[in-house]
Motif scaffolding. Structure first.
Motif, PDB file in Angstrom:
ATOM      1  N   ALA A  43       0.805  -1.220   0.000  1.00 43.90           N
ATOM      2  CA  ALA A  43       0.000   0.000   0.000  1.00 43.90           C
ATOM      3  C   ALA A  43       0.839   1.272   0.000  1.00 43.90           C
ATOM      4  O   ALA A  43       0.522   2.228  -0.713  1.00 43.90           O
ATOM      5  N   GLU A  44       1.905   1.302   0.801  1.00 45.39           N
ATOM      6  CA  GLU A  44       2.726   2.510   0.860  1.00 45.39           C
ATOM      7  C   GLU A  44       3.358   2.810  -0.486  1.00 45.39           C
ATOM      8  O   GLU A  44       3.366   3.958  -0.950  1.00 45.39           O
ATOM      9  N   ALA A  45       3.885   1.776  -1.122  1.00 44.82           N
ATOM     10  CA  ALA A  45       4.500   1.967  -2.433  1.00 44.82           C
ATOM     11  C   ALA A  45       3.461   2.413  -3.455  1.00 44.82           C
ATOM     12  O   ALA A  45       3.740   3.247  -4.321  1.00 44.82           O
ATOM     13  N   LEU A  46       2.247   1.864  -3.363  1.00 43.27           N
ATOM     14  CA  LEU A  46       1.195   2.231  -4.299  1.00 43.27           C
ATOM     15  C   LEU A  46       0.802   3.697  -4.143  1.00 43.27           C
ATOM     16  O   LEU A  46       0.551   4.388  -5.135  1.00 43.27           O
TER      17      LEU A  46
ATOM     18  N   PHE B 188       7.755  -0.950 -10.372  1.00 40.78           N
ATOM     19  CA  PHE B 188       8.011   0.007  -9.304  1.00 40.78           C
ATOM     20  C   PHE B 188       8.781  -0.675  -8.186  1.00 40.78           C
ATOM     21  O   PHE B 188       8.439  -1.788  -7.776  1.00 40.78           O
ATOM     22  N   ALA B 189       9.823  -0.022  -7.674  1.00 42.00           N
ATOM     23  CA  ALA B 189      10.636  -0.592  -6.593  1.00 42.00           C
ATOM     24  C   ALA B 189      10.044  -0.162  -5.255  1.00 42.00           C
ATOM     25  O   ALA B 189      10.182   0.999  -4.868  1.00 42.00           O
ATOM     26  N   PRO B 190       9.367  -1.064  -4.537  1.00 38.63           N
ATOM     27  CA  PRO B 190       8.653  -0.657  -3.321  1.00 38.63           C
ATOM     28  C   PRO B 190       9.531  -0.100  -2.222  1.00 38.63           C
ATOM     29  O   PRO B 190       9.183   0.892  -1.588  1.00 38.63           O
TER      30      PRO B 190
ATOM     31  N   ALA C 195      10.733   3.396  -3.183  1.00 38.43           N
ATOM     32  CA  ALA C 195       9.616   4.339  -3.213  1.00 38.43           C
ATOM     33  C   ALA C 195       9.234   4.795  -1.813  1.00 38.43           C
ATOM     34  O   ALA C 195       9.039   5.984  -1.559  1.00 38.43           O
ATOM     35  N   VAL C 196       9.124   3.851  -0.883  1.00 38.80           N
ATOM     36  CA  VAL C 196       8.721   4.184   0.481  1.00 38.80           C
ATOM     37  C   VAL C 196       9.798   5.030   1.153  1.00 38.80           C
ATOM     38  O   VAL C 196       9.504   6.007   1.851  1.00 38.80           O
ATOM     39  N   ILE C 197      11.054   4.665   0.955  1.00 40.91           N
ATOM     40  CA  ILE C 197      12.150   5.433   1.527  1.00 40.91           C
ATOM     41  C   ILE C 197      12.128   6.863   0.992  1.00 40.91           C
ATOM     42  O   ILE C 197      12.239   7.836   1.746  1.00 40.91           O
ATOM     43  N   ARG C 198      11.949   7.003  -0.322  1.00 39.50           N
ATOM     44  CA  ARG C 198      11.926   8.324  -0.948  1.00 39.50           C
ATOM     45  C   ARG C 198      10.781   9.162  -0.398  1.00 39.50           C
ATOM     46  O   ARG C 198      10.947  10.354  -0.103  1.00 39.50           O
ATOM     47  N   ASP C 199       9.624   8.554  -0.206  1.00 36.27           N
ATOM     48  CA  ASP C 199       8.465   9.285   0.284  1.00 36.27           C
ATOM     49  C   ASP C 199       8.655   9.711   1.738  1.00 36.27           C
ATOM     50  O   ASP C 199       8.311  10.837   2.114  1.00 36.27           O
TER      51      ASP C 199
END
Length: 271
Positions: A21-24, A244-246, A249-253
């Protein structure tokens, strides 16, 4: 200006622990489109019937989708087997705000092709009423694998390693699984040929793919449990599968919102 003419995503499985979900949420923030198709198994009713699981991150995904619709994106929700409970409400012309809910849709591509958009469970022989117990048994085993996968990737993330899918690897190395995938793709192509469609866009089997099957353009969106993939249509008519690299993506966000700081091995909570 939206990034894409159309985005197709499927098999989110909101309500299950395997959902990315976070990556999405990050993906939907960074990738916009004129049309968004949710191609089935968006809400995992099978899991929720057994045990309620709905963290804030899953609510955030729903908010992202509703916000996209409110801002002018044409959103279509296609029902799959895991959210089949919605089919009982189809006679009431079910809508979620500005989101239309359908069993199937027809997408007119910029390339001039007519695509059947459907989840794909109708092409799965195990979804027959007399065999459905096998599907539910397999679903339980699959969720056990995902649970192990989540723990494994938590360790990999701390070590600064990329996301790795155990179940996807096992699937790719199992001949029986590969035969099932090829049979599924063949059934989809045969149906489109009989009904006069130029191609199909589906999900269900959690394997992102796009290829030509005897003149039928077969495209599969993949999933947001193992692969974190989406099918996109560019404004010039090109089609592409985005991987998409989950973890990244989460780290970046989290770094962007000041919730974490970058380190050589991933992230740590911000002060």
């Amino acid at each position: 200006m939206p990034h894409y003419r159309s985005i197709f995503i499927s098999d989110l499985h909101l309500g299950s622990k395997g959902c990315q979900a976070e990556a999405l949420c990050v993906f939907m923030k960074e990738h916009t489109s004129e049309q968004l198709y949710l191609v089935g198994d968006i809400i995992d009713g099978w899991r929720l019937r057994k045990k309620w699981y709905w963290p804030q991150s899953h609510t955030n995904v729903v908010r992202r989708i509703l916000t996209a619709a409110k801002r002018g994106t044409d959103v279509t929700y296609i029902i799959g087997n895991h959210d089949e409970f919605l089919r009982g409400f189809m006679k009431f012309r079910l809508m979620f705000g500005d989101i239309a809910v359908k069993n199937r849709a027809v997408h007119q591509g910029r390339d001039g092709k007519r695509y059947l958009v459907v989840h794909g469970d109708m092409f799965d022989g195990l979804m027959r009423t007399d065999r459905k117990w096998i599907m539910h048994l397999g679903d339980s085993a699959y969720n056990l694998l995902l649970s192990l996968n989540t723990k494994l990737n938590a360790v990999r993330r701390r070590l600064g390693l990329d996301y790795w899918s155990l179940s996807k690897t096992l699937k790719s190395k199992t001949k029986r699984a590969m035969n099932f995938i090829q049979s599924f793709e063949g059934h989809v192509a045969d149906y489109c040929r009989r009904k006069g469609f130029d191609g199909a866009i589906c999900g269900h089997i959690h394997v992102a793919e796009q290829r030509d099957i005897d003149g039928i353009h077969y495209r599969n969106t993949g999933d947001w449990v193992e692969s974190c993939t989406a099918l996109v249509e560019h404004f010039d008519g090109r089609w592409e599968i985005l991987h998409f690299a989950p973890h990244a993506a989460v780290i970046r966000d989290r770094i962007e919102y000041g919730l974490a700081e970058p380190t050589p091995t991933g992230l740590v909570p911000a002060e």
